[in-house]
Design an enzyme around this catalytic site. Sequence first.
Site, PDB file in Angstrom:
ATOM      1  N   ASP A  19       1.398  -1.410   0.025  1.00 39.36           N
ATOM      2  CA  ASP A  19       0.104  -0.060   0.196  1.00 39.36           C
ATOM      3  C   ASP A  19       1.012   0.936  -0.091  1.00 39.36           C
ATOM      4  OD1 ASP A  19      -2.010  -2.271   0.696  1.00 39.36           O
ATOM      5  OD2 ASP A  19      -3.252  -0.704   2.093  1.00 39.36           O
ATOM      6  N   LYS A  36      -6.427   2.978  -3.323  1.00 42.28           N
ATOM      7  CA  LYS A  36      -7.222   3.724  -1.622  1.00 42.28           C
ATOM      8  C   LYS A  36      -7.634   4.934  -1.682  1.00 42.28           C
ATOM      9  CE  LYS A  36      -5.933   2.507   2.379  1.00 42.28           C
ATOM     10  NZ  LYS A  36      -3.296   1.823   2.941  1.00 42.28           N
ATOM     11  N   LYS A  81     -10.369  -0.037  -2.660  1.00 39.76           N
ATOM     12  CA  LYS A  81     -10.079   0.026  -0.629  1.00 39.76           C
ATOM     13  C   LYS A  81     -10.760   0.815   0.200  1.00 39.76           C
ATOM     14  CE  LYS A  81      -6.690  -1.280   3.137  1.00 39.76           C
ATOM     15  NZ  LYS A  81      -5.433  -1.607   3.111  1.00 39.76           N
TER      16      LYS A  81
END
Length: 214
Positions: A89, A151, A180
Amino acid sequence: MEMNRLIDHTLLKADASISSIEKLCNEALNYHFASVCVNPGFVPLASKLLKGSDVKVCTVIGFPLGATLPKAKQAETLLAVEAGAEEIDMVINVSMAKEHQFDYVENEIRLVKEACTDKILKVILETCLLTDDEIVSCCKAAVNAGADFVKTSTGFSKGGATTHAVKIMRDTVGPNFGVKASGGIHSYKEALDMVNAGANRIGASCGVEIVNRK
C-alpha cells in the site's frame, strides 16, 4: 464474498509492540482476514507468523505523507518484498497531485509496481486532501501505471474513507479494478456502507469488531 475476506486487519501505530503484532496476526488467522497490514519493520515477523496460511502480509510504502522521492519508494518496496510482503500500500505524493502533476504521480506508481513484480499494489490517494476531479485523475494515473487497487486514506490525515470518495473511485476505475476503503471504519455498518458504495477491500484496525457485527 464474506466480510472477513475483505478486511486488511491493520496496525500502523508508531508505538506498536511485538506482542500487539502477534495478537493482530493471531486474530487474522482465526478470522481468515484477507491480510494484516503492518509497518515495514514488522514484515519479517508477520511473514513468519502467517507462513502457510490464507492471510497475506501487507505493508505500507512512503507512509504516511507520501512525500519521499519516487526512487526511495521503489527501494523501500524492493526491501519489503524481500522481507516477505505480499501486498503493498503506497502513498502517492499528494503535493504533486494538488499541483496537478499527474504524470509525476503515474511515474512513481509505475516505479513501485516494477518493484512489486507480481505482488498486489494498492495506491493510497488521501482523498480527504483532494478535490473530486483530483481523485479521478489520480485513479486514472493508478490504472495507467498498472496498479491493482486505489485506496482512500492512510488514516493519519484530517479525514478517512467516505462513501462519496469510494463511489467516485469505483466509477473511475470500473468494475474490474480494486477499491480499498480505509480510515475511520469502526463498525460492520460502516464497512458495509463502503462495500455498497463500491469497495472490495476494507482497511481497519477493528476487524474483529466488524466481523462480529458490532
